[in-house]
Every structure is written in C-alpha cells, then in structure tokens.
Design a protein around this motif. Sequence first.
Motif, PDB file in Angstrom:
ATOM      1  N   GLN A 265     -50.975   5.916  -9.217  1.00  0.00           N
ATOM      2  CA  GLN A 265     -49.894   4.945  -9.309  1.00  0.00           C
ATOM      3  C   GLN A 265     -49.391   4.695  -7.894  1.00  0.00           C
ATOM      4  O   GLN A 265     -48.985   5.629  -7.213  1.00  0.00           O
ATOM      5  N   LYS A 293     -52.825   1.859 -11.018  1.00  0.00           N
ATOM      6  CA  LYS A 293     -51.680   0.994 -11.300  1.00  0.00           C
ATOM      7  C   LYS A 293     -50.938   0.689 -10.003  1.00  0.00           C
ATOM      8  O   LYS A 293     -50.508   1.585  -9.294  1.00  0.00           O
ATOM      9  N   ILE A 295     -47.622  -0.947  -8.524  1.00  0.00           N
ATOM     10  CA  ILE A 295     -46.291  -1.489  -8.791  1.00  0.00           C
ATOM     11  C   ILE A 295     -45.793  -2.019  -7.457  1.00  0.00           C
ATOM     12  O   ILE A 295     -45.637  -1.280  -6.502  1.00  0.00           O
ATOM     13  N   GLU A 320     -54.057  -2.101 -13.368  1.00  0.00           N
ATOM     14  CA  GLU A 320     -52.799  -2.755 -13.701  1.00  0.00           C
ATOM     15  C   GLU A 320     -52.058  -3.158 -12.426  1.00  0.00           C
ATOM     16  O   GLU A 320     -52.037  -2.409 -11.458  1.00  0.00           O
ATOM     17  N   LEU A 322     -48.211  -4.597 -11.651  1.00  0.00           N
ATOM     18  CA  LEU A 322     -46.890  -5.050 -12.092  1.00  0.00           C
ATOM     19  C   LEU A 322     -46.158  -5.463 -10.825  1.00  0.00           C
ATOM     20  O   LEU A 322     -45.939  -4.639  -9.951  1.00  0.00           O
ATOM     21  N   ASN A 349     -54.420  -5.442 -16.736  1.00  0.00           N
ATOM     22  CA  ASN A 349     -53.144  -6.014 -17.131  1.00  0.00           C
ATOM     23  C   ASN A 349     -52.401  -6.461 -15.882  1.00  0.00           C
ATOM     24  O   ASN A 349     -52.269  -5.691 -14.928  1.00  0.00           O
ATOM     25  N   ASP A 447     -37.318  -6.065 -18.336  1.00  0.00           N
ATOM     26  CA  ASP A 447     -38.352  -5.479 -19.200  1.00  0.00           C
ATOM     27  C   ASP A 447     -39.487  -4.863 -18.388  1.00  0.00           C
ATOM     28  O   ASP A 447     -40.126  -3.905 -18.816  1.00  0.00           O
ATOM     29  N   LEU A 448     -39.711  -5.387 -17.198  1.00  0.00           N
ATOM     30  CA  LEU A 448     -40.746  -4.836 -16.325  1.00  0.00           C
ATOM     31  C   LEU A 448     -40.251  -3.566 -15.634  1.00  0.00           C
ATOM     32  O   LEU A 448     -40.943  -2.551 -15.581  1.00  0.00           O
ATOM     33  N   ARG A 450     -38.176  -1.491 -16.547  1.00  0.00           N
ATOM     34  CA  ARG A 450     -38.065  -0.353 -17.459  1.00  0.00           C
ATOM     35  C   ARG A 450     -39.323   0.520 -17.470  1.00  0.00           C
ATOM     36  O   ARG A 450     -39.286   1.665 -17.854  1.00  0.00           O
ATOM     37  N   GLN A 451     -40.443  -0.083 -17.065  1.00  0.00           N
ATOM     38  CA  GLN A 451     -41.686   0.685 -17.038  1.00  0.00           C
ATOM     39  C   GLN A 451     -41.862   1.477 -15.746  1.00  0.00           C
ATOM     40  O   GLN A 451     -42.811   2.230 -15.600  1.00  0.00           O
ATOM     41  N   PHE A 452     -40.975   1.266 -14.789  1.00  0.00           N
ATOM     42  CA  PHE A 452     -41.108   1.936 -13.502  1.00  0.00           C
ATOM     43  C   PHE A 452     -40.462   3.318 -13.550  1.00  0.00           C
ATOM     44  O   PHE A 452     -39.576   3.562 -14.359  1.00  0.00           O
ATOM     45  N   SER A 457     -36.574   2.363 -10.084  1.00  0.00           N
ATOM     46  CA  SER A 457     -35.780   1.318 -10.739  1.00  0.00           C
ATOM     47  C   SER A 457     -34.403   1.219 -10.121  1.00  0.00           C
ATOM     48  O   SER A 457     -33.882   0.125  -9.900  1.00  0.00           O
TER      49      SER A 457
END
Lengths: 473, 251
Positions: A265, A293, A295, A320, A322, A349, A447-448, A450-452, A457
């Motif tokens: 990540q 992933k 971010i 992924e 984001l 994704n 909403d994005l 919240r996945q961090f 965040s």
Amino acid sequence: MSDTELQEKPDLQIDQDQGNFSYPEDYAFDAGTGLTDKTIDYICDAKEDPDWVREFRKKALKVFNEKPLPTHWASKDLENIHFNDFRYYLSKGAKPKRSWDEVPDDVKRTFERLGIPEKERAFLAGVEAQFDSEAAYSNIKKAVAEQGVIFVGSREGLKDHPEIFKKWFGKVIPTADNKFSALNSAVFSGGSFIYVPKGVKVKHPLQAYFRINAENFGQFERTLIIVDEGAEVTYMEGCTAPKFDSVTLHSAVVELVAMKGAKIQYITVQNWSPNVFNLVTKRGLAHEESEIKWIDCNIGSRLTMKYPGVILKGRKARGEVLSIALANNGQHQDTGAKMIHAADETTSNIISKSISIGSGRATYRGLVHIPRHLKGCKNNTECDALLINTESRTDTYPAIVTRGEGNSVQHEASVSKVSAEQIFYMQQRGLSEGQAMSLSVNGFVNDLVRQFPMEYSVELKRLIDLEMEGSVG
Amino acid sequence: MKCALEIKGLKAGIGGTEILHGLNLTIPKGEVHAIMGKNGSGKSTLAKVMAGHPDYEVTGGDVLLDGKTILGLEPDVRAREGLFLAFQYPSEIPGVTIANFMRAALNARRPEGQEIDAVEYYNELYKKMDLLKIDRAFTSRAVNDGFSGGEKKKNEILQMAMLEPKYAVLDETDSGLDIDALKIVAHGVNSLRGPKLGILVITHYQRLLDYIVPDVVHVMVDGRIVKSGPKELALEMEKKGYDWVENLVAA
C-alpha cells in the motif's frame, strides 16, 4: 449568490502556510546550475556512486536530452520549465543521521515544524526525512529491522544491497519511459529503498518525507520497494516546499515490486506550494495473487502530472488506485491511473475524485488495457469531479481498451458543483464561506477517505480544511 | 434595547427590480407571527434579504436584531447572532451527515480550540430528536441528500432546535408536505415555542396556522404589510380570499 460573484472574490490564494518557511542555505555540496555530463560527474563524486551507476546516469542524460516534451498531449506549461536554470544536487552530506540529535539544527527544526519526529514516535515503523537532495535522517525501529526489513535511502540501497537493488532498479520504469523518468534516472538522489522478506508483515507504516528548502532547485528522489512472497508493507510519503517566486521542479520515480501473494500500500500526501512542477512516474509490478494499492492525494503544485500504474503480471493479481486531486486557483492537476492487465483473472479498481476551485483545472487520464487472449479480467473505473465555480475546468480522458470475451469493464463518471445556494445554506447555519466549502469538499471525498488508514484521513481532512480556508477572500 | 426582530421601511429587490417597498414588521421575542401572502407578494424575498442572500440588494430601511442592525453582515455572522432561516428548498450536501453538519455549525459558534465535546454533543442531539420525535438513524444520513419533502422540513426544524436561535423565520415550511408530515413539523415548532424565541411563519395557506397558532397574523401584498390582526385574521383571509385584502388596499 451567483457563481460569477463567487469566483470574483479577491485573492483565491492557496494557504500553504504550514510548509511555507525556509532556512538560509548552507550546503556542503552544490552541483551548481544547469545539467551537463559534468553535473552528473559532480553528483557521482559527491555520492561516491559505483561505476555502473555513473554509466547508467550518463546514458539516461542522453535519453533525456533526446526526448521531446510530451506537449502534443500534455500541458504547454511544460515549456516554461527551463532545465538549465535549476540546481540538480544540494546536500549537507550524503549520509543520513540515525538520531534526530545529530541532524543539523535548521533541518531538524524544519521537520519538527512538519511534525515528523512526533509522528514517528506515535505510529510509524520507520522514517526517512529528505532535505533537498539527501536524507538528513533515516531510521527504522529495531523490532522491524530484526525481521530483516531493509529501509534505507537509494544510495545505501544500491551500495549495500546491490544483489536485490540491481535486479529490479529501472525494470518497472525503464529510463526511456518518458522524458522525466529519464531526467530522474540521470540525476536521482534520495528516495527510499525497501525490502520486506518473505512472509513478513510490517504492522506500522514506513514513512518518507520529502522537503524542498532551496530555491531554483530540482528534487529527484528514487524509490524502489520490493516486497517478497506473502509479505506486506504500507509506505507513506509526504511532500512540502516553501513558496518561492521562482519555479521548483520535483520529478520522482517510484518502482514497486510485489512478489507472489505480497501486498503493498503506497500512500502519498502531497502538499506542494504553487511554484512546484511535480512530474512523477509511479508504477508497480504485481506478481501472482499479489496486491498493489496506490492512495494518492495531490494538493498544491503549479502542475502535477502523475498516473500511478500497476502491471498485473501474475494470475489473480490485483491493482488499485484511489486518488484525490485538488486544483486550486492557477493550478493544474493532471492525474490518473494505468492498469495493464497481463494475466488471467487479474482485477483492477480506479476511483478518482477531483476538485477544481477558482481557475484550477483537474484532468483525469486513465489507461486500462486488457488484451484479447486474457480471461476473467475485471476493471472498475469511477471518476467524479467537483467544481467550485463556473471558471473551473475538468476533463476526463479515460482510455479503456478491452478485447476478448469474459473480461468485464465498468466505467462511471460524474461532475457535480458546489452551488452558491449550497454555500448560502451552510452559511445560514453559521459556517463561514471557507468552512462551508471545506465541508462540501470533505463530503465529496468522504466515501473514498473512509477507506484510507486513520492517521492519513485525519491529515488529509486537515489539509483540505487549510486549503479551502485559504481559497476564499 | 428592544428584544425583537424589527424590520423598518425595508426596500429590497433583485437584479434592479424592487420587490419590498418599505416593509414594516416587528416580532417581539417570545411571540409567533405569521405572514400570509400570495405567490409573488415578496414573502420569500423578505426571508432571503433578512438572512443576507447575496443575490438581493437592499436599497432602504433596516433590519434590527435586538436593537442592532444586521444588514451588511455576512450570512454566517447573522446566523451566529441568532437568526435562523428554515428554507423553503433546503440544499443537499452529499457526503456530509446531519450529525457532522450540526456539529460543525455548533463549533462555528464557539471560540477556536473549544470544540464541543462529542459525548455532550450527542446527548444534546438525541434529546432534541426525542423531543421532535425523530428517529435516531436520521442523523447519520447525508444532509437532505435524497430526502422526501417531509424529511427535509423535519431536518430544518431539528437544526433549529439544535442551534437555539433567538429568531427563526420559517419560509413556506408547509409547502410540499402531506398532512402527517405537516403535523410532525408543527409539533416540532410548537415544542420550541417559548419566551426565548421569536418566530416568523411565512405561508401561503391558512392550513399550517391550524397547527402552529400564531399570536399575530400579517397580510402581505406587493411588498408591504397591508393588514395585521389576531389569529382570527387568518381564518377570515381563508374565507374571503386575497382579493378582499387587495380591494381594501385599493380602497
């Protein structure tokens, strides 16, 4: 309130105060202005590079000089970068300190103001703090090092661990990938080298912080992260620079390698001042059943061009991206993602959210490639844009190439606006205009986010608040 | 100092067209006043001008909150001074929950660094929700996002309860509501009535005033208050129609 009135508010300036300070320059090494073979020699001598690196750099410089700027598709603003006006290497010494006490006072104060030592104590497994060209501080917690995890700068990586370093260096992103990867390959300095051995799951994140202090400077860190079979790591990078009248260049190359079943990540919190050209190449290679992933949060800079990618090389690999991009007045965030499917049952994704304020411009460029012979591949792409006044601009260029049966692709895009009525409504509840905008933006990315991870965040929310508070007159 | 919301000779309009032609109205604290008027009489303009909507320009007169003028202040300053407007068409704020929105609004009223304590906040919120008979799951929804007309108005009243304004203007709170929703909203408003709050109910129909019984009724025609009287005036209006007042004005 009409939209026109909103954007005519005076001084839609960015608040970069958090990072907007610098200390007088006092460098032991300075390669001077401009970029020639001599610059490369100076850098190699200062860093005591092995011969293969000197050769690698010189080849890269040739490639850089030969490659045209990609202005046929990218922003013409690239033409305003005068490569001969930059200083390509500035350092107080190439070796990082292992303890904050040994770090020179001005550098230490810089990182203290940015909260790095505090965060290290609170929740990090290791920290590298780069000041201009070299890391001033680098340390990994003992317990993590004892598991065989390597976390050093690129210089130590190539010197002390050549057997792993050389195997993957420049393999995920070749020198000639693009003009800026070539530039980085020629003059790279700093960045992280990480190796996580088989089966080791690093519980807390490793963090690197990239700080530009000097004017007319180019920062070219080079990061290589290799996570062996079944191992896991989270890496966080933060970036800031003071606000100068002149242009600053940041051009990193980041290569990730996830071996079978590994998880990486990679988190970026970028808060560049508006004089920075941020032109970064980031890509990961995902082997069988591994997961990469990205971010990626882009706040600030004059122009950012960054499209983190994953090459899904092994069966059932997962990629992924984001990303959140915030383009304030006068800024252009040209960001996106690349997913290259190269094996069956690979999934990817992409969720991209962009916010444009004032004359800020956000561009999304995506590339999803699924060739004909593959089976069971899936991609999901979502791009949402938020506009905060009529002047802002957003463009979406999704390129999705899917061939063959049994592969599925989903693409959704939306554009919404923070209307003057919405701001008035929130103001009527007692929120200032800045607070109202900030809340709208936070709602949009909620909403994005919240996945961090939690710490990230919180940091992101704080940065958005700062940015929005500063964006109204 | 006079404890009232006073509107004195207010002239205001939009895009160079004057809509309010010298309007006078006083709402003493603790009272409920109603303004009745046809579409286009300037009712909603009055609400927006008081709240400081930037599209409207004031060309004369004054609006005083407990003796202090609020004209010229930013909308958020007016709100923090104690003026609340329940919107006819409340905006949606996607991704922001009612709970977070209210908390931000309350924090905006406090000095920096003295944010409201989370436990204290939720206690207060749940107390108000119980009072207004609103289900607790409600506040975890994004503000007005996908709400029915009734839910939007309920949300306005909940915010009014939480922010504890000195004066509240309810702009056509009954529009788009069925009778059940109307009763819930009216119950909410009635439970907030008291000596510390002055309320101005703006409506087109008498119906709402069966449930929120005003102390004083004003009739608005063409940007002016043309007749004021006790609550029975509303019923008379309903029976005789707006033509009756208009004829009175003409005469």
